[in-house]
Design an enzyme around this catalytic site. Structure first.
Site, short mmCIF file in Angstrom:
data_model
loop_
_atom_site.label_atom_id
_atom_site.label_comp_id
_atom_site.label_asym_id
_atom_site.label_seq_id
_atom_site.Cartn_x
_atom_site.Cartn_y
_atom_site.Cartn_z
N PHE A 181 105.67 -51.06 1.13
CA PHE A 181 104.20 -51.02 1.09
C PHE A 181 103.65 -49.81 1.83
CE2 PHE A 181 103.44 -52.30 5.47
CZ PHE A 181 104.62 -52.93 5.81
N TYR A 194 108.55 -38.05 35.17
CA TYR A 194 109.56 -38.60 34.27
C TYR A 194 110.01 -39.97 34.80
CZ TYR A 194 113.50 -38.90 31.12
OH TYR A 194 114.37 -39.31 30.14
N PHE A 213 106.42 -61.33 10.84
CA PHE A 213 105.64 -60.12 10.65
C PHE A 213 106.61 -59.09 10.04
CE2 PHE A 213 103.87 -56.00 11.82
CZ PHE A 213 102.69 -56.12 11.11
N THR A 214 106.09 -58.16 9.25
CA THR A 214 106.97 -57.24 8.50
C THR A 214 108.02 -56.57 9.38
OG1 THR A 214 105.25 -55.56 8.76
CG2 THR A 214 105.31 -56.72 6.66
N LYS A 249 97.50 -53.01 19.85
CA LYS A 249 96.54 -54.09 19.63
C LYS A 249 96.13 -54.69 20.98
CE LYS A 249 98.48 -55.21 15.13
NZ LYS A 249 97.55 -55.64 14.08
N ASP A 276 105.44 -63.15 20.65
CA ASP A 276 104.88 -61.88 20.20
C ASP A 276 103.39 -61.95 20.53
OD1 ASP A 276 103.68 -59.78 18.90
OD2 ASP A 276 104.85 -59.98 17.06
N ARG A 326 98.20 -57.43 1.79
CA ARG A 326 99.15 -58.29 2.49
C ARG A 326 99.56 -59.37 1.49
NH1 ARG A 326 100.82 -55.87 7.46
NH2 ARG A 326 101.90 -55.03 5.68
#
Ligand code: F0G
Length: 482
Positions: A455, A80, A132-133, A266, A223, A389
């Site tokens: 979406f 943990y 970005f969303t 990613k 990002d 998109r």
């Protein structure tokens, strides 16, 4: 130095890996695909994966792992607190980004949530190259405003500009002069700008942004979710990077920022995420939020097995042979589609190939979601699952008005190291067939419209009976093909 494959006089990508584990795929007959998309409310997010032939929805969490990653998962240290696995991940990040502190989070948007909680106040602004969303949702949920300062070329669908993700410096200066540096929560720069077609940011632009933010005392945040492809483009398209190694380019970019966050779904070929921080005070400001929302500071909601895989995946990201495959497959797809006159975003970016639905279906008005309709039609024609998109991916403003997106794209993501070139060629061939049938394709309308991130799980229906016509045309043209 990239390796080149000449086949019958044509230059093709050359994979520097071999496949050692496989997953069987299904290719349903078109009639069943038609039923499946209807059951999914014409929203490709709602399809069952078993009904999909080539899943090009996203590269998120579906990149193929290497033997080294799988092996590393076996030595994961289940604890943990104080897990040796965390130390290995922390040390790898410190090595490649040169930042001492790391806050783990279960994925990219969880990192965005923590950044939003810690740094965004009502009335503050977050200038960025492009939203970005999930990044936008976390900033606006905190009462902040997103200002998109993408350079002019970024919104031109076709262009020769190698770095369409670059932020417009003059616009940034204007924003800071107009509102004052104290109103800026932070400047966010997205590597491999997702929503405009995976378009990269130049090292030169990173440096200009950094210099300006430091002079103004404004925080800068990278990002880095799509950094791997961005690095490939820095190396291959930017003269000042040609003689630098991938680790050197990575460090030069990282040096420009106070904070780097990423989705490890990613970056690093795994599943997870986190925030790297240069400064101790900033780290302490955010630290308390990790145990509250994610998990203890040494796992942050990630499985230790995934953390081990990410550590090795980050190491592989520093290897040119390992990051070339994605962008090279995408370039192949773009070149072949362009040669057939099919409208796509150029130059080829990272992440995937992007069809320009506005030019593919000029007869479908934006209010009828041309990109959503094209994604549904492509699934019916091929079993290939892409992602809308465009306007569907936008959210209504406070007055309920639906903004029309700058671009209407169908993204065909190429998860790293997953598909073969023959599968990519199948997709190209079916897109070509669909392009010849484009006049048949009509629009979509909402049947069920969620308020937030609609979406993902909104349900739609075709306007008219164009889907039946498309199926009939397929049978007439392609006979008994699947
Ligand atoms: N930032 C960028 C640039 C992204 O592309 C994503 C995710 C995130 C943040 C959020 O990360 O999914 O781990 O929470 N993009 C996925 C995609 C969803 O399909 O493009 P996440």
């Amino acid at each position: 130095m990239s390796k080149v494959n000449f086949f019958s006089g044509q230059q093709l990508p050359l994979e520097m890996h071999k496949v050692r584990i496989i997953q069987k795929l299904n290719l349903l007959p078109i009639e069943q695909r038609r039923q499946a998309i209807e059951g999914a409310g014409y929203n490709t997010f709602l399809l069952q994966n078993s009904d999909v032939f080539l899943d090009m929805l996203t590269d998120s969490g579906v990149n193929a792992m290497s033997d080294r990653q799988q092996a590393a998962m076996l030595i994961a240290d289940d604890a943990y607190a104080g897990s040796a696995t965390f130390t290995r991940l922390h040390d790898k990040l410190a090595e490649i980004f040169g930042m001492q502190y790391f806050l783990p989070a279960h994925q990219g948007r969880a990192a965005e949530h923590i950044l939003g909680q810690a740094l965004v106040r009502p009335g503050t602004l977050v200038p960025m190259n492009y939203h970005f969303t999930t990044s936008k949702a976390h900033i606006t949920a905190r009462g902040g405003d997103v200002l998109e300062l993408i350079g002019e070329a970024g919104l031109q669908v076709t262009s020769d500009e190698p770095f369409k993700g670059d932020l417009d410096m003059a616009a940034l200066r204007r924003v800071v002069e107009q509102h004052g540096a104290e109103k800026i929560a932070y400047v966010r720069v997205e590597a491999g700008t997702n929503l405009i077609g995976g378009q990269p940011v130049s090292l030169e632009n990173f440096r200009e942004i950094s210099e300006y933010c430091r002079a103004q005392g404004v925080l800068s945040v990278l990002d880095a979710s799509l950094l791997a492809d961005n690095l490939y483009f820095n190396k291959t398209r930017e003269p000042q990077c040609r003689d630098l190694s991938i680790p050197e380019i990575t460090r030069a970019i990282a040096d420009c920022f106070d904070i780097i966050y990423f989705s490890a779904r990613k970056l690093g070929f795994g599943r997870g995420g986190g925030i790297c921080v240069r400064d101790e005070t900033l780290y302490k400001l955010m630290r308390g939020l990790v145990p509250m929302y994610e998990g203890f500071l040494t796992y942050g909601g990630m499985s230790v097995r995934e953390m081990e895989a990410i550590t090795v995946g980050l190491d592989e990201t520093m290897d040119e042979d390992m990051i070339n495959q994605g962008p090279q497959f995408i370039a192949h797809m773009i070149n072949e589609l362009q040669a057939r006159g099919i409208p796509v975003i150029t130059p080829a970016g990272g992440l995937g190939a992007h069809l320009d639905a506005m030019r593919f279906l000029p007869h479908v008005p934006q209010a009828q979601y041309p990109a959503g309709a094209l994604a549904a039609a492509l699934y019916v024609a091929s079993g290939v699952r892409g992602m809308e998109r465009g306007t569907l991916s936008e959210q209504r403003d406070a007055d309920g008005v639906e903004p029309l997106a700058n671009m209407e794209l169908v993204r065909l993501a190429l998860p790293r190291r997953v598909f073969t070139l023959s599968q990519v060629n199948y997709a190209i061939d079916r897109i070509d067939w669909l392009y010849h049938q484009r006049d048949l394709i009509g629009g979509l309308r909402f049947v069920e419209e969620p308020e937030i991130l609609r979406f993902f799980y909104g349900r739609l229906a075709p306007v008219g009976d164009w889907v039946d016509e498309l199926v009939a045309a397929f049978r007439a043209d392609l006979g008994s093909s699947l």
